[in-house]
Design a protein around this motif. Structure first.
Motif, PDB file in Angstrom:
ATOM      1  N   ARG A   1       0.849  -1.075   0.074  1.00 28.85           N
ATOM      2  CA  ARG A   1      -0.141   0.049  -0.075  1.00 28.85           C
ATOM      3  C   ARG A   1       0.967   1.225  -0.058  1.00 28.85           C
ATOM      4  NH1 ARG A   1      -3.956  -0.670   3.918  1.00 28.85           N
ATOM      5  NH2 ARG A   1      -2.578  -0.672   5.578  1.00 28.85           N
ATOM      6  N   ILE A   2       0.502   1.994  -0.963  1.00 29.21           N
ATOM      7  CA  ILE A   2       1.368   3.228  -1.035  1.00 29.21           C
ATOM      8  C   ILE A   2       0.689   4.355  -0.717  1.00 29.21           C
ATOM      9  CG2 ILE A   2       2.500   4.963  -2.498  1.00 29.21           C
ATOM     10  CD1 ILE A   2       2.951   2.277  -4.353  1.00 29.21           C
ATOM     11  N   THR A   3       1.017   5.473   0.180  1.00 30.75           N
ATOM     12  CA  THR A   3       0.246   6.539   0.634  1.00 30.75           C
ATOM     13  C   THR A   3       0.988   7.810   0.395  1.00 30.75           C
ATOM     14  OG1 THR A   3      -0.797   5.319   2.519  1.00 30.75           O
ATOM     15  CG2 THR A   3      -0.777   7.813   2.625  1.00 30.75           C
ATOM     16  N   ALA A   4       0.579   8.691  -0.264  1.00 27.04           N
ATOM     17  CA  ALA A   4       1.080  10.042  -0.472  1.00 27.04           C
ATOM     18  C   ALA A   4       0.165  10.788   0.520  1.00 27.04           C
ATOM     19  CB  ALA A   4       0.720  10.601  -1.887  1.00 27.04           C
ATOM     20  N   SER A   5       1.191  11.547   1.396  1.00 29.59           N
ATOM     21  CA  SER A   5       0.746  12.397   2.429  1.00 29.59           C
ATOM     22  C   SER A   5       0.110  13.639   2.093  1.00 29.59           C
ATOM     23  CB  SER A   5       1.762  12.739   3.571  1.00 29.59           C
ATOM     24  OG  SER A   5       2.326  13.656   2.950  1.00 29.59           O
ATOM     25  N   ALA A   6      -0.518  14.281   2.957  1.00 25.89           N
ATOM     26  CA  ALA A   6      -0.979  15.571   2.614  1.00 25.89           C
ATOM     27  C   ALA A   6       0.345  16.343   2.347  1.00 25.89           C
ATOM     28  CB  ALA A   6      -1.641  16.344   3.918  1.00 25.89           C
ATOM     29  N   GLY A   7       0.273  17.516   1.594  1.00 24.01           N
ATOM     30  CA  GLY A   7       1.409  18.328   1.218  1.00 24.01           C
ATOM     31  C   GLY A   7       1.866  19.504   2.644  1.00 24.01           C
ATOM     32  N   SER A   8       3.065  19.685   2.322  1.00 24.39           N
ATOM     33  CA  SER A   8       3.397  20.676   3.373  1.00 24.39           C
ATOM     34  C   SER A   8       2.557  22.084   3.564  1.00 24.39           C
ATOM     35  CB  SER A   8       4.963  20.954   3.331  1.00 24.39           C
ATOM     36  OG  SER A   8       4.990  21.603   2.102  1.00 24.39           O
ATOM     37  N   GLY A   9       2.010  22.339   2.424  1.00 18.09           N
ATOM     38  CA  GLY A   9       1.126  23.501   2.426  1.00 18.09           C
ATOM     39  C   GLY A   9      -0.227  23.454   2.223  1.00 18.09           C
ATOM     40  N   GLY A  10      -0.647  22.122   2.022  1.00 22.48           N
ATOM     41  CA  GLY A  10      -2.133  21.649   1.651  1.00 22.48           C
ATOM     42  C   GLY A  10      -2.283  20.469   0.953  1.00 22.48           C
ATOM     43  N   GLY A  11      -3.529  19.802   0.884  1.00 24.58           N
ATOM     44  CA  GLY A  11      -3.603  18.810   0.002  1.00 24.58           C
ATOM     45  C   GLY A  11      -4.123  17.799   0.838  1.00 24.58           C
TER      46      GLY A  11
END
Length: 506
Positions: free
Chosen positions: A413-423
């Motif tokens: 499972r690959i998780t792309a986190s929230a961005g440092s400035g949002g997302g």
């Protein structure tokens, strides 16, 4: 990377799990009933070390600090330790007899994580950017990681330099180092503890150990860093391929090698995975213009290795080299021209005789581009991901994942986190076929602002080895860096202890 010997700033940190396991037995050798069974609980303290990024006045460095989003752990109690994750400057150790600087230069905004699941960035410019000492506690400790990414647009050490900040240890192996004329390689030693650490550095070339001048008993003062130019540690002639072995007589250090090539760029060379009969070096770019394998056998026996390339469609034997003989205590190297043939892959080293495995350490020196437009990076042998691993500082474009299942198939499972400035985080499940490398553009969070982290979790199946390639082209140079994924050991196994009043009986 041109620095005075023993004169660079690096990082200090301490990795400590507050929980541990103790084996207890009754007088008759049986295990007390109140200690039968174990549980996996989150660690409550983690420490990391980031080296001083560059000696270039035009360098620009980004630190990205991140803790994966917390998950419920069966049997875990509420963590009472205050949650905190921060980085602070670690001063350069002064020359013998001199006092350390009282006010080492600090970052304006240290990369301090305030909650899991959201990365935090900090930036530094120029040659005075310090090494960093990092620690995380409480709910921010499990899986905490820091990525240091530096762009040097010009000069002898120009390039994209990336390193995942490391935990302290007592033993490190660095194949693919060099004392060649065009190379400037430094070992950065950092002591995270309150007492002085003492380190030894051994150098091994194609003919065995090099003559040592001052590589034994190197003092590393408390909470400071010492950079060592390896060419000053021996009187032997320059060596194209070396293996560096760093150990400590007392204390612990963080260690990483900064390698700069006047003709081909620069990058960090992390330590290889522990010596093993099988080695996986994941994530060779499809457009690699040269690949050089360096291996070392630290034991008493020679190693005969089968060399294979794990491609997206299967495992093949490279035409340039199908085997490698590594003599005990000697560094072996081989060029692998036209290795990828336009397809990404990973290198797999296995014993020629499966019944006689000999532990080795290994690393790759990989180049993209040619001539003055060339750039280099290093890929050390990587241990498999046991449960979860994270690499931070991924951008909207230019991040590529390589996932290798050298034996049986697996699911991750690959998780792309929230961005440092949002997302908003994005999760993707990928099925890996045994004996293949899956290369894919890193998933990007919805509405991404800033940079983000990638977390890979092995859900089932056989061993999985992974790396992240980050590309930041500049002025026609294909600048890139590769970071392997290392299991974050965010949980630790502890005994399931219960009250047992029978021990009070006569």
């Amino acid at each position: 990377m041109k620095r005075t010997t023993l004169s660079l700033i690096a990082i200090a940190a301490t990795l400590a799990a507050v929980t541990g396991a103790a084996a207890l037995t009754a007088p008759d050798g049986t295990v007390p009933q109140n200690l039968i069974g174990t549980a996996r609980l989150p660690v409550e303290r983690t420490a990391l070390l980031c080296p001083a990024p560059s000696s270039s006045e035009v360098s620009e460095t980004t630190y990205t600090s991140y803790t994966p989003a917390a998950k419920s752990v069966p049997g875990a109690k509420e963590q009472r330790t205050a949650a905190k994750a921060e980085l602070k400057p670690a001063p350069l150790a002064p020359p013998p007899g001199e006092q350390p600087a009282k006010n080492p230069k600090a970052l304006k905004a240290p990369a301090t994580v305030t909650r899991p699941g959201t990365p935090v960035n900090a930036e530094a410019k120029g040659a005075e950017a310090p090494a960093l000492d990092g620690s995380a506690s409480g709910g921010l400790a499990p899986g905490w990681t820091v990525q240091q990414t530096t762009v040097v647009p010009a000069g002898g050490a120009r390039g994209l330099l990336g390193v995942t900040c490391t935990a302290p240890d007592t033993d490190f192996w660095f194949p693919a180092a060099s004392t060649a004329k065009q190379r400037q390689d430094y070992v950065h030693l950092t002591n995270p503890d309150d007492g002085t650490a003492t380190a030894d550095i051994e150098l091994y070339g194609p003919a065995g150990p090099l003559k040592s001048l001052s590589a034994e008993g190197i003092p590393v003062p408390a909470h400071s860093t010492v950079p060592v130019l390896i060419s000053t540690l021996t009187s032997d002639a320059a060596q194209q391929d070396l293996t560096i072995h760093v150990t400590t007589r007392s204390g612990r250090v963080g260690a990483v090698v900064g390698a700069a090539d006047d003709t081909a760029g620069a990058d960090w060379l992390p330590a290889s995975a522990d010596p093993s009969g099988t080695a996986v070096l994941p994530g060779i770019p499809a457009d690699a213009t040269s690949v050089r394998l360096v291996a070392f056998a630290p034991g008493d026996a020679d190693a005969d290795l089968k060399v294979q390339l794990v491609t997206p469609t299967g495992t093949i034997v490279p035409a340039s080299a199908d085997s490698l003989h590594v003599k005990s205590g000697m560094t072996a190297a081989v060029d692998l021209p036209d290795l990828t043939r336009g397809e990404p892959g990973s290198l797999l080293l296995t014993p020629s005789d499966p019944k006689k495995p000999v532990p080795v350490v290994a690393a790759l020196r990989v180049a993209r581009g040619k001539g003055a437009q060339q750039e280099i990076a290093f890929i050390p042998a990587a241990a498999p991901i046991e449960a979860r691993a994270t690499v931070a500082d991924n951008r909207a474009k230019g991040a590529t994942l390589a996932l290798t299942a050298p034996a049986a198939g697996a699911e991750v499972r690959i998780t792309a986190s929230a961005g440092s400035g949002g997302g908003t985080p994005v999760t993707k499940t990928v099925t890996l076929k045994g004996g293949t490398t899956t290369s894919l553009a890193a998933p990007v969070p919805d509405g991404l602002k800033g940079s983000y982290a990638l977390t890979v979790e092995r859900l089932s199946g056989g061993p999985v080895h992974a790396s992240r390639l980050l590309e930041l082209p500049e002025d026609g140079i294909p600048m890139f860096t590769v970071q392997t994924f290392a299991d974050d050991h965010g949980t630790v196994e502890v005994p399931d202890a219960r009250q047992d009043l029978t021990v009070l009986d006569d």
